[in-house]
Design a protein around this motif. Structure first.
Motif, mmCIF file in Angstrom:
data_model
loop_
_atom_site.group_PDB
_atom_site.id
_atom_site.type_symbol
_atom_site.label_atom_id
_atom_site.label_comp_id
_atom_site.label_asym_id
_atom_site.label_seq_id
_atom_site.Cartn_x
_atom_site.Cartn_y
_atom_site.Cartn_z
ATOM 1 N N UNK A 182 0.812 -1.232 0.000
ATOM 2 C CA UNK A 182 0.000 0.000 0.000
ATOM 3 C C UNK A 182 0.842 1.278 0.000
ATOM 4 N N UNK A 183 1.953 1.255 0.716
ATOM 5 C CA UNK A 183 2.803 2.442 0.800
ATOM 6 C C UNK A 183 3.487 2.772 -0.523
ATOM 7 N N UNK A 184 3.520 1.807 -1.451
ATOM 8 C CA UNK A 184 4.190 2.010 -2.737
ATOM 9 C C UNK A 184 3.251 2.493 -3.833
ATOM 10 N N UNK A 185 1.944 2.445 -3.587
ATOM 11 C CA UNK A 185 0.975 2.620 -4.674
ATOM 12 C C UNK A 185 1.040 3.994 -5.327
ATOM 13 N N UNK A 186 1.185 5.049 -4.529
ATOM 14 C CA UNK A 186 1.192 6.390 -5.110
ATOM 15 C C UNK A 186 2.469 6.645 -5.901
ATOM 16 N N UNK A 187 3.619 6.232 -5.364
ATOM 17 C CA UNK A 187 4.884 6.432 -6.067
ATOM 18 C C UNK A 187 4.911 5.652 -7.371
ATOM 19 N N UNK A 188 4.349 4.438 -7.363
ATOM 20 C CA UNK A 188 4.288 3.614 -8.569
ATOM 21 C C UNK A 188 3.504 4.326 -9.671
ATOM 22 N N UNK A 189 2.376 4.915 -9.297
ATOM 23 C CA UNK A 189 1.561 5.609 -10.292
ATOM 24 C C UNK A 189 2.240 6.891 -10.777
ATOM 25 N N UNK A 190 2.763 7.688 -9.865
ATOM 26 C CA UNK A 190 3.335 8.979 -10.261
ATOM 27 C C UNK A 190 4.546 8.813 -11.169
ATOM 28 N N UNK A 191 5.422 7.844 -10.870
ATOM 29 C CA UNK A 191 6.606 7.656 -11.704
ATOM 30 C C UNK A 191 6.205 7.201 -13.110
ATOM 31 N N UNK A 192 5.126 6.431 -13.202
ATOM 32 C CA UNK A 192 4.629 5.979 -14.499
ATOM 33 C C UNK A 192 3.928 7.103 -15.248
ATOM 34 N N UNK A 193 3.015 7.792 -14.576
ATOM 35 C CA UNK A 193 2.228 8.840 -15.226
ATOM 36 C C UNK A 193 3.114 9.992 -15.693
#
Length: 209
Positions: A182-193
């Motif tokens: 759960x703690x990785x979800x936002x960073x995963x999306x932002x680096x991709x987007x």
């Protein structure tokens, strides 16, 4: 399993931003908003300034946890918690404040969720609606107070975007989502987007259509 959808008008608010969209809210009411509520409402209002939606998903893992801690500390001291403080500490408080302050009766839900989980909720709604329907996702977090263990260090933020099913530009890989903390979800999306040359995110949760 992949959920295909269109994501557009993504807007992020952080503590150092000038929260200009909040100027639509009367000053007396604006001053009573918590810092996290200001970020969430600023992002939502920026995205909705040029569009209308059929559904709103408010998502946050922790919500305004600092307010909850204050209530618990009052109880430990033998004091009666403030009804007002309690009413703005519940997980759907920010969505309620948005609806009241903006006189917006759009259907909405508030979830204890990560960003991908909020996307799944919006997708489920859109699948039951006409193809032209749109949903607003508002995802916001603030660090939990340091009295708790397993702290995560990050800056308070709020992200909002509009999602629809027509002409999808991104897909969410449900199977890969299970491998993401759960703690990785936002960073995963932002680096991709933020990198339009990537065809998929680091762990394959997000894939471009």
């Amino acid at each position: 399993m992949k959920l295909q959808l269109q994501v557009e008008q993504l807007f992020k608010s952080v503590a150092l931003n000038n929260l200009h969209a909040l100027e639509k809210i009367p000053a007396m009411q604006r001053r009573r908003l918590s810092p996290l509520a200001k970020l969430a409402l600023n992002s939502a209002l920026n995205v909705l300034s040029n569009d209308k939606v059929d559904y709103i998903v408010w998502g946050s893992r922790f919500g305004d946890e600092a307010k909850t801690l204050t209530i618990l500390q009052d109880v430990l001291r033998g004091e009666i918690p403030s009804p007002t403080q309690f009413s703005v500490s519940v997980h759907n408080a920010i969505s309620g404040l948005y609806s009241i302050l903006n006189k917006d009766r759009t259907r909405s839900t508030s979830l204890s969720a990560t960003l991908p989980e909020a996307v799944i909720e919006a997708y489920a709604f859109l699948k039951t609606q006409p193809l032209s329907s749109k949903a607003l996702i508002v995802y916001y977090e603030a660090p939990i107070p340091n009295v708790y263990s397993d702290l995560e260090t990050f800056e308070s933020f709020a992200v909002a975007c509009i999602v629809s099913l027509d002409q999808p530009n991104i897909s969410l890989n449900i199977n890969q989502l299970m491998t993401l903390e759960p703690s990785e979800s936002m960073a995963e999306f932002e680096s991709f987007w933020g990198n339009k040359t990537l065809l998929q995110s680091d762990k394959g949760v997000w894939v471009r259509c």
